[in-house]
Design an enzyme around this catalytic site. Structure first.
Site, PDB file in Angstrom:
ATOM      1  N   GLY A 160      -9.693   4.263  -6.200  1.00 32.84           N
ATOM      2  CA  GLY A 160      -8.393   3.606  -6.336  1.00 32.84           C
ATOM      3  C   GLY A 160      -7.326   4.211  -5.441  1.00 32.84           C
ATOM      4  O   GLY A 160      -7.595   4.595  -4.295  1.00 32.84           O
ATOM      5  N   VAL A 161      -6.147   4.325  -5.984  1.00 39.70           N
ATOM      6  CA  VAL A 161      -5.016   4.802  -5.196  1.00 39.70           C
ATOM      7  C   VAL A 161      -5.226   6.264  -4.768  1.00 39.70           C
ATOM      8  O   VAL A 161      -4.808   6.675  -3.683  1.00 39.70           O
ATOM      9  CB  VAL A 161      -3.685   4.570  -5.969  1.00 39.70           C
ATOM     10  CG1 VAL A 161      -3.523   5.499  -7.137  1.00 39.70           C
ATOM     11  CG2 VAL A 161      -2.495   4.671  -5.017  1.00 39.70           C
ATOM     12  N   ASP A 162      -5.893   7.029  -5.605  1.00 41.13           N
ATOM     13  CA  ASP A 162      -6.200   8.436  -5.315  1.00 41.13           C
ATOM     14  C   ASP A 162      -7.030   8.545  -4.026  1.00 41.13           C
ATOM     15  O   ASP A 162      -6.698   9.309  -3.099  1.00 41.13           O
ATOM     16  CB  ASP A 162      -6.976   9.007  -6.517  1.00 41.13           C
ATOM     17  CG  ASP A 162      -7.101  10.520  -6.506  1.00 41.13           C
ATOM     18  OD1 ASP A 162      -6.486  11.166  -5.642  1.00 41.13           O
ATOM     19  OD2 ASP A 162      -7.820  11.041  -7.374  1.00 41.13           O
ATOM     20  N   VAL A 178      -8.610   1.912 -13.127  1.00 39.16           N
ATOM     21  CA  VAL A 178      -9.828   2.367 -13.806  1.00 39.16           C
ATOM     22  C   VAL A 178      -9.526   2.904 -15.208  1.00 39.16           C
ATOM     23  O   VAL A 178     -10.360   2.788 -16.118  1.00 39.16           O
ATOM     24  CB  VAL A 178     -10.511   3.456 -12.942  1.00 39.16           C
ATOM     25  CG1 VAL A 178     -11.631   4.153 -13.698  1.00 39.16           C
ATOM     26  CG2 VAL A 178     -11.067   2.844 -11.668  1.00 39.16           C
ATOM     27  N   TYR A 179      -8.333   3.465 -15.413  1.00 39.96           N
ATOM     28  CA  TYR A 179      -8.005   4.055 -16.714  1.00 39.96           C
ATOM     29  C   TYR A 179      -7.628   3.011 -17.777  1.00 39.96           C
ATOM     30  O   TYR A 179      -7.475   3.362 -18.945  1.00 39.96           O
ATOM     31  CB  TYR A 179      -6.906   5.118 -16.571  1.00 39.96           C
ATOM     32  CG  TYR A 179      -7.402   6.464 -16.035  1.00 39.96           C
ATOM     33  CD1 TYR A 179      -8.723   6.647 -15.649  1.00 39.96           C
ATOM     34  CD2 TYR A 179      -6.543   7.549 -15.938  1.00 39.96           C
ATOM     35  CE1 TYR A 179      -9.181   7.866 -15.159  1.00 39.96           C
ATOM     36  CE2 TYR A 179      -6.987   8.783 -15.454  1.00 39.96           C
ATOM     37  CZ  TYR A 179      -8.312   8.938 -15.070  1.00 39.96           C
ATOM     38  OH  TYR A 179      -8.752  10.148 -14.590  1.00 39.96           O
ATOM     39  N   ASP A 191       0.858  -1.179   0.000  1.00 42.58           N
ATOM     40  CA  ASP A 191       0.000   0.000   0.000  1.00 42.58           C
ATOM     41  C   ASP A 191       0.901   1.239   0.000  1.00 42.58           C
ATOM     42  O   ASP A 191       1.637   1.467   0.961  1.00 42.58           O
ATOM     43  CB  ASP A 191      -0.862  -0.051   1.267  1.00 42.58           C
ATOM     44  CG  ASP A 191      -1.750   1.168   1.443  1.00 42.58           C
ATOM     45  OD1 ASP A 191      -1.645   2.132   0.650  1.00 42.58           O
ATOM     46  OD2 ASP A 191      -2.546   1.157   2.394  1.00 42.58           O
ATOM     47  N   SER A 204      -2.419   4.644 -14.366  1.00 38.24           N
ATOM     48  CA  SER A 204      -3.343   4.382 -15.490  1.00 38.24           C
ATOM     49  C   SER A 204      -3.787   2.928 -15.627  1.00 38.24           C
ATOM     50  O   SER A 204      -4.618   2.634 -16.484  1.00 38.24           O
ATOM     51  CB  SER A 204      -2.763   4.823 -16.850  1.00 38.24           C
ATOM     52  OG  SER A 204      -2.960   6.214 -17.056  1.00 38.24           O
TER      53      SER A 204
HETATM   54  P1  ADP Z   1      -5.895   5.006 -12.715  1.00 40.72           P
HETATM   55  O1  ADP Z   1      -7.170   5.801 -12.670  1.00 40.72           O
HETATM   56  O2  ADP Z   1      -4.676   5.861 -13.057  1.00 40.72           O
HETATM   57  O3  ADP Z   1      -6.000   3.777 -13.538  1.00 40.72           O
HETATM   58  P2  ADP Z   1      -6.251   3.489 -10.201  1.00 40.72           P
HETATM   59  O4  ADP Z   1      -6.138   4.031  -8.821  1.00 40.72           O
HETATM   60  O5  ADP Z   1      -7.580   3.008 -10.655  1.00 40.72           O
HETATM   61  O6  ADP Z   1      -5.629   4.625 -11.174  1.00 40.72           O
HETATM   62  O7  ADP Z   1      -5.212   2.307 -10.362  1.00 40.72           O
HETATM   63  C1  ADP Z   1      -3.831   2.473 -10.472  1.00 40.72           C
HETATM   64  C2  ADP Z   1      -3.108   1.350  -9.750  1.00 40.72           C
HETATM   65  O8  ADP Z   1      -3.060   1.632  -8.349  1.00 40.72           O
HETATM   66  C3  ADP Z   1      -3.758  -0.019  -9.878  1.00 40.72           C
HETATM   67  O9  ADP Z   1      -2.741  -0.975 -10.123  1.00 40.72           O
HETATM   68  C4  ADP Z   1      -4.371  -0.234  -8.496  1.00 40.72           C
HETATM   69  O10 ADP Z   1      -4.443  -1.611  -8.182  1.00 40.72           O
HETATM   70  C5  ADP Z   1      -3.335   0.450  -7.637  1.00 40.72           C
HETATM   71  N1  ADP Z   1      -3.699   0.798  -6.255  1.00 40.72           N
HETATM   72  C6  ADP Z   1      -4.922   0.999  -5.694  1.00 40.72           C
HETATM   73  N2  ADP Z   1      -4.788   1.325  -4.396  1.00 40.72           N
HETATM   74  C7  ADP Z   1      -3.460   1.338  -4.119  1.00 40.72           C
HETATM   75  C8  ADP Z   1      -2.658   1.589  -2.951  1.00 40.72           C
HETATM   76  N3  ADP Z   1      -3.220   1.899  -1.772  1.00 40.72           N
HETATM   77  N4  ADP Z   1      -1.298   1.497  -3.058  1.00 40.72           N
HETATM   78  C9  ADP Z   1      -0.713   1.195  -4.242  1.00 40.72           C
HETATM   79  N5  ADP Z   1      -1.406   0.948  -5.363  1.00 40.72           N
HETATM   80  C10 ADP Z   1      -2.750   1.012  -5.313  1.00 40.72           C
END
Ligand code: ADP
Length: 178
Positions: free
Chosen positions: A30-32, A124-125, A8, A121
């Site tokens: 997601g990560v955001d 979701v992207y 994480d 990306s």
């Molecule tokens: P995007 O909209 O740029 O595709 P996402 O957040 O949907 O961004 O996904 C980008 C990556 O971050 C994915 O591989 C997702 O599994 C990962 N992710 C989600 N939460 C976390 C976290 N807490 N730490 C690291 N990676 C994460």
């Protein structure tokens, strides 16, 4: 130096973590979402203060913006906006490369010596992970090879690819062997 870990990104004690943000920069899924939750409300307020370059756009795709990390162990968050993947023929590779280049340049400008990236990306992207990881590794290698030779006593920058899944981690590890 480049390292790959599974975990994480919000827990990492690095100088900067990179957020896969969206153009308005006010949080998302997601990560955001994870980064905003862990950093606290102050991160949202700091993002609000980033000027809009046009209505609803604080950070255009491929660019980067920096804020403090607030409650995160990381001192800074570098917000970058990856491309939404269509078919790879709409400038996605160049835009994704720009995310890595601009994020690293901004982190370095702020004095960061360790920076962690999520797989921008590829959630979701919809960017295919193999293609995205190739670009990430290429751009980070290129940046590190170009970076000024560190002064004596100064550490070179450490870049961490922080993968959420073991499958993503395996892809990065394979690429880094070559
Ligand atoms: P995007 O909209 O740029 O595709 P996402 O957040 O949907 O961004 O996904 C980008 C990556 O971050 C994915 O591989 C997702 O599994 C990962 N992710 C989600 N939460 C976390 C976290 N807490 N730490 C690291 N990676 C994460």
């Amino acid at each position: 130096m480049i390292n790959v870990i599974q975990g994480d990104i919000t827990t990492l004690p690095v100088d900067a973590i990179v957020n896969a943000a969206n153009q308005v920069m006010l949080g998302g899924g997601g990560v955001d979402g994870a980064i905003h939750r862990a950093a606290g409300k102050e991160l949202f307020n700091a993002c609000l203060k980033v000027p809009e370059v046009r209505p609803g756009v604080r950070c255009p795709t491929g660019e980067a913006r920096i804020t403090p990390g607030f409650k995160l162990p990381a001192e800074f968050v570098v917000h970058t906006v990856g491309p939404v993947y269509r078919d790879g023929q709409h400038g996605e590779p160049e835009k994704l490369a720009n995310c890595y280049r601009n994020s690293l340049a901004l982190a370095a400008e702020s004095g960061c010596k360790s920076v962690a990236f999520p797989c921008i990306s590829t959630g979701v992207y919809g960017y295919p992970i193999e293609d995205a990881a190739k670009i990430a590794v290429r751009e980070v290698r290129e940046f590190l090879s170009r970076a000024e030779t560190p002064r004596r006593g100064d550490a070179a920058m450490e870049v961490v690819f922080c993968c959420f899944s073991s499958g993503d981690k395996a892809i990065y590890e394979q690429l880094l062997k070559d």
